[in-house]
Each structure stands twice: as structure tokens, then as C-alpha cells.
Motif scaffolding. Structure first.
Motif, PDB file in Angstrom:
ATOM      1  N   ARG A   1       7.166   0.664  -6.259  1.00  0.00           N
ATOM      2  CA  ARG A   1       6.295  -0.517  -6.349  1.00  0.00           C
ATOM      3  C   ARG A   1       5.084  -0.421  -5.406  1.00  0.00           C
ATOM      4  NH1 ARG A   1       8.227  -4.457  -9.669  1.00  0.00           N
ATOM      5  NH2 ARG A   1       6.572  -5.799  -8.911  1.00  0.00           N
ATOM      6  N   ALA A   2       4.698   0.806  -5.075  1.00  0.00           N
ATOM      7  CA  ALA A   2       3.522   0.954  -4.204  1.00  0.00           C
ATOM      8  C   ALA A   2       2.262   1.112  -5.053  1.00  0.00           C
ATOM      9  CB  ALA A   2       3.696   2.156  -3.297  1.00  0.00           C
TER      10      ALA A   2
ATOM     11  N   ASN B   1       0.831  -1.200   0.000  1.00  0.00           N
ATOM     12  CA  ASN B   1       0.000   0.000   0.000  1.00  0.00           C
ATOM     13  C   ASN B   1       0.862   1.246   0.000  1.00  0.00           C
ATOM     14  OD1 ASN B   1      -2.230  -1.652   0.396  1.00  0.00           O
ATOM     15  ND2 ASN B   1      -1.830  -1.688   2.605  1.00  0.00           N
ATOM     16  N   ALA B   2       0.332   2.299  -0.592  1.00  0.00           N
ATOM     17  CA  ALA B   2       0.979   3.606  -0.475  1.00  0.00           C
ATOM     18  C   ALA B   2       0.498   4.203   0.842  1.00  0.00           C
ATOM     19  CB  ALA B   2       0.570   4.493  -1.627  1.00  0.00           C
ATOM     20  N   THR B   3       1.372   4.869   1.557  1.00  0.00           N
ATOM     21  CA  THR B   3       0.971   5.439   2.841  1.00  0.00           C
ATOM     22  C   THR B   3       1.722   6.734   3.055  1.00  0.00           C
ATOM     23  OG1 THR B   3       0.760   4.893   5.180  1.00  0.00           O
ATOM     24  CG2 THR B   3       2.721   4.110   4.102  1.00  0.00           C
ATOM     25  N   ASP B   4       1.343   7.494   4.072  1.00  0.00           N
ATOM     26  CA  ASP B   4       2.089   8.709   4.402  1.00  0.00           C
ATOM     27  C   ASP B   4       3.250   8.338   5.321  1.00  0.00           C
ATOM     28  OD1 ASP B   4       0.228  10.047   3.004  1.00  0.00           O
ATOM     29  OD2 ASP B   4      -0.446  11.332   4.649  1.00  0.00           O
ATOM     30  N   ILE B   5       4.404   8.937   5.082  1.00  0.00           N
ATOM     31  CA  ILE B   5       5.591   8.646   5.887  1.00  0.00           C
ATOM     32  C   ILE B   5       6.105   9.945   6.491  1.00  0.00           C
ATOM     33  CG2 ILE B   5       8.039   7.933   5.732  1.00  0.00           C
ATOM     34  CD1 ILE B   5       6.179   5.543   5.387  1.00  0.00           C
ATOM     35  N   GLU B   6       6.474   9.903   7.780  1.00  0.00           N
ATOM     36  CA  GLU B   6       7.162  11.042   8.414  1.00  0.00           C
ATOM     37  C   GLU B   6       8.660  10.774   8.310  1.00  0.00           C
ATOM     38  OE1 GLU B   6       5.825  13.711   9.673  1.00  0.00           O
ATOM     39  OE2 GLU B   6       3.718  13.068   9.670  1.00  0.00           O
TER      40      GLU B   6
END
Ligand code: S3P
Length: 449
Positions: free
Chosen positions: A411-412, A389-394
Motif C-alpha cells: 500500500r505504498a 510514502n515509499a522509502t528505502d529501508i535498512e
């Protein structure tokens, strides 16, 4: 806190093809050292290929504040007007090392034997990092250094012109600690000796020799006699293998990739990432081998490959210490399980890279299990079309976290948002433009003031 700021976000989408050739910026470790040694040398040192990133600029500003004239950087060219071994002057204010552990730890060694008091400060990330590892050997040499609770910055170094040479066995594999002690050794009475538990980068030893200093090495031991003067020299900084590593993994996991990275520094104490990726099945070839200023370089050609999970050999850990965030991304895309052990040092980098990478990969849906000294990652590779999955990253104030998840996005499913990505400028100015030039779908978006 600076680490929580979100001034720039990278929006990184999936990428199915990468082509072209690129030269990544200059080596960070070598750039720092060129300023430090050039400053205490006799004469003018000319540097080419200097990394114009914030970390190396912090070192440059620190020496300017101690009275050294430094011209540039101008397209990687820098001229350091050395003031000689005893020519540094007391700075008017604390020296700001920004995000850079290398600046703080190496400068501590260099300043432990000066005739003036000085204070070293850093940003929120650096202010959490352990300095006891350099304070302990420097105290044995007779230096007087005060830190905050737990041996954290700021560091207050007292004037002290009488350092004693020591023979020091490092408790951890750290080139920063080794370099700190050897640089202090230049100001000590007698021969200072370091012995390391595993091979770490040897740029300090090589560069000191380039400045005409006699450094003896015998297996894990390095020795330097105090009082030797440095003679100005020319330094050609190769491209940073730690920056090249992001594209080695990017091209490996991308479906159709064929890229070349030019003039990459291949010092054997730094090439663990190539060895590890090759053990995982990466398609990496080296060509155009040369030696510039005592450091080996070559072009690195990478093509897509189906990576497989491995047990990472522990002896390769110090030789790839900065590359694990992106090696974890390689592992997430491999067939089978990758196991890393013996890498507890990752917990005290610009962020706790074991915890932060495991959390980010888990948020993507990858089974990543942090351990005290490493990680176990079950790769998602091998099943056509399977993606995380694509997600938000800090970014957590850590440049390599931001760049690693930019690579993961290849590859997300969907677009990854990498918050706080301004931190990338510490080591890799121009990262997004370079990604784009090789075909990666990344945008830099200004969100803060
Ligand atoms: C560096 C040494 C390494 C590395 C850092 C740069 C250097 O740290 O992680 O990015 O230039 O000497 P340690 O020596 O603490 O492992």
C-alpha cells in the motif's frame, strides 16, 4: 559489519490483488529442536518439512561438528543419526550459531553438562544479544560459562559433568530460556523445574515427549528428571505460522485478496497473531484441522478487510512475539490507533524491533511513536486512496524487518527498496518467489559481490 552489508535488495511495489494458495516453509523453532533432540537420541530420527533456512542449518552444522551424522536436507527431509545422551564429541573449532539466538541459547543448555569445553560464536546481530538470561540459571545448576562484557557472545562453556537440578522462575517470558534450562535438566542430578511468568511456546516440552521423555507440566511449571534417554522418532514439521503471518497481513491490507496458506502450525502458544488480527477485524478462517507429530495444523484462508486500530491485549504478546513487526504494518493500515504495551522483549530480538520498525514507518509518513515497551501507531486506513510514502529501508540484519516492509509496500506510493534483504534466508528461503506466486510485485535484486 555483517548487519550493514547490502548484498540483496528487494524492490517491492504496490499490489492491488492477491490470489492463490501456498505452503510456507517449515517451522523454525521445531526444525532447530528436531536436530538437537535427534542428535542426543538413541537411533535414527527422520524429519520431514525441515526448514532449509540459515538458522536451522547453523544448528545442523553445530551438531555435525560434534560428531553427529546428519543426512540432508533434501527437499525438507533430514535423517539424524543420534549419538545418545552422552555421545557428543568436542568440536574442533568454535560452533558458529550465525544469526540464530535459538541455536545459541538452546545449545548452551544442552552443552552445559558435557565433558568438553566449547565456544559458541555468532554474527554481528547475535553478538549484540543478551545471553545472561541463560547464563544465570545455568550457573545456578553449576555450569561454568564465560561471556563478553554485558553477557554478550561469544560464550565459552567449560566441561562439567555434574549439573545440579534447579527450580527456576523465569524473570521474562522466554521459551528459549525455558528450553535451555529443560535441556540442561536432562544432564542434571534430580528434577529440574521451570516456571514462566506468561505462556510461551511449548515445542520443547511437546517434542521431548515425542522422544519418549517424561515431562510433567502443571500450569506455568514444567519438570524434567535428568538422565532420561531419548528414543529416535519421526518428526513432521508444520509450516511456520511466523512466516505465514506476513501473508496474513499482506492479504488483509491488499485491496482485493483471497488466499489460502496450507498446513500452517497452529500450536496454541503461537497463534497470537491470528487472535490480534481478528480483533483488528481481519477476515481469517481456518479449515482442514489435523494433528501432525503432536502439533496442531490447519489451512488458513485470508481475505481483504478494513482493519481497525486496537489496544493489543498484553496476554497475547508472548504468543505473537515474532509477529509484531508485521502486526505494526497491519496497524499502519488500520482505521484508528493501535497501542502495544508489555512487549519490551522486542528490543532484544535480531534488531531492536521497536526502534527499527518505528523509524521505518515514520520514514513512510506514518505516525508511529515508540515507547519503552511497545508502540502507538496511528493508522492511515479508511480514507480511500490514502497511502504512505515509499522509502528505502535498512534490514539491520533482521529478516522480519525486511519481510515486514515488503508487505508494507503493498500500500505504498511507489517502490520500496529494502536493503540487506539477504537476511531473509535465515528463516524464509524462497520468500520472493512465494510473494510473486500470490501476486505481490516484488523483485530480488543482487547488488553485492
Ligand atoms: C524461540 C523463542 C522466541 C522467539 C524466537 C524462537 C524458540 O524467543 O522469539 O524466534 O524457538 O524458542 P524468546 O523465547 O527469547 O522470546
Amino acid at each position: 559489519m555483517a548487519t550493514d552489508l547490502n548484498l540483496i535488495e528487494f524492490h517491492a511495489g504496490s499490489t492491488s490483488a492477491m490470489t492463490g494458495s501456498a505452503r510456507v516453509p517449515g517451522d523454525k523453532s521445531i526444525s532447530h529442536r528436531s536436530i538437537m533432540m535427534g542428535s542426543i537420541a538413541d537411533g535414527i530420527t527422520e524429519v520431514d518439512g525441515f526448514l532449509e533456512g540459515e538458522d536451522a542449518i547453523s544448528t545442523m552444522n553445530a551438531f555435525r561438528a560434534m560428531g553427529v551424522r546428519i543426512d540432508g536436507p533434501d527437499q525438507g527431509r533430514v535423517k539424524v543419526h543420534g549419538v545418545g545422551l552422552h555421545g557428543l564429541k568436542q568440536p574442533a573449532a568454535p560452533l558458529d550459531c550465525g544469526n540464530s539466538g535459538t541455536s545459541m541459547r538452546l545449545i548452551s543448555g544442552l552443552l552445559a553438562g558435557q565433558g568438553f569445553d566449547v565456544e559458541l560464536v555468532g554474527d554481528a546481530s547475535l553478538s549484540k544479544r543478551p545471553m545472561k538470561r541463560v547464563m544465570d540459571p545455568l550457573a545456578l545448576m553449576g555450569a561454568q560459562i564465560e561471556a563478553q562484557e554485558g553477557g554478550r557472545p561469544p560464550l565459552k562453556i567449560k566441561a562439567n559433568k555434574a549439573l545440579k537440578a534447579i527450580s527456576y522462575t523465569l524473570p521474562m517470558a522466554s521459551a528459549q530460556v525455558k528450553s535451555c534450562v529443560l535441556l540442561a535438566g536432562l544432564y542434571a542430578d534430580g528434577v529440574t523445574e521451570t516456571t514462566e511468568p506468561a505462556v510461551t511456546r511449548d515445542h520443547t516440552e511437546r517434542m521431548l515427549r515425542g522422544f519418549g521423555v517424561h515431562v510433567e507440566t502443571e500450569g506455568p511449571t514444567a519438570r524434567v528428571r535428568g538422565g532420561q534417554r531419548l528414543k529416535a522418532t519421526r518428526i513432521d514439521v508444520p509450516s511456520d505460522i511466523s512466516s505465514a503471518a506476513f501473508f496474513m497481513v499482506a492479504a488483509s491490507i491488499c485491496e482485493q485478496a483471497d488466499i489460502t496458506l496450507r498446513h500452517v502450525g497452529l500450536n496454541p502458544t503461537r497463534t497470537g497473531v491470528i487472535d490480534i488480527l481478528k480483533l483488528m477485524g481481519a477476515n481469517i478462517e481456518l479449515s482442514n484441522h489435523a494433528v501432525v507429530g503432536g502439533e496442531p495444523v490447519a489451512d488458513v484462508h485470508i481475505r481483504s478487510a478494513q482493519l481497525k486500530g486496537i489496544q493489543i491485549p498484553e496476554e497475547l504478546v508472548p504468543l505473537a512475539i515474532d509477529e509484531f513487526p508485521v502486526i505494526f504494518v497491519a496497524a499502519a493500515n488500520a482505521v484508528g490507533t493501535t497501542v502495544l504495551t508489555g512487549a519490551e522483549e522486542l528490543r532484544v530480538k535480531e534488531s531492536d524491533r521497536i526502534a527499527v520498525m518505528a523509524d521505518g514507518l515514520k520514514a513512510c509518513g506514518v505516525n508511529a511513536r515508540p515507547t519503552a515497551d511497545g508502540m502507538v501507531i496511528e493508522g492511515l486506513g479508511g480514507k480511500p486512496g490514502l497511502r504512505y510514502n515509499a522509502t528505502d529501508i535498512e534490514s539491520q540484519g533482521d529478516h522480519r524487518i525486511a519481510m515486514s516492509f515488503t508487505v508494507a509496500a503493498i500500500r505504498a506510493l511507489g517502490t520500496m527498496r529494502i536493503r540487506g534483504a539477504q537476511t531473509v534466508d535465515t528463516s524464509f528461503p524462497g520468500f520472493v518467489a512465494l510473494c510473486q506466486s500470490l501476486g505481490m510485485a516484488v523483485q530480488s535484486v543482487k547488488v553485492g559481490p
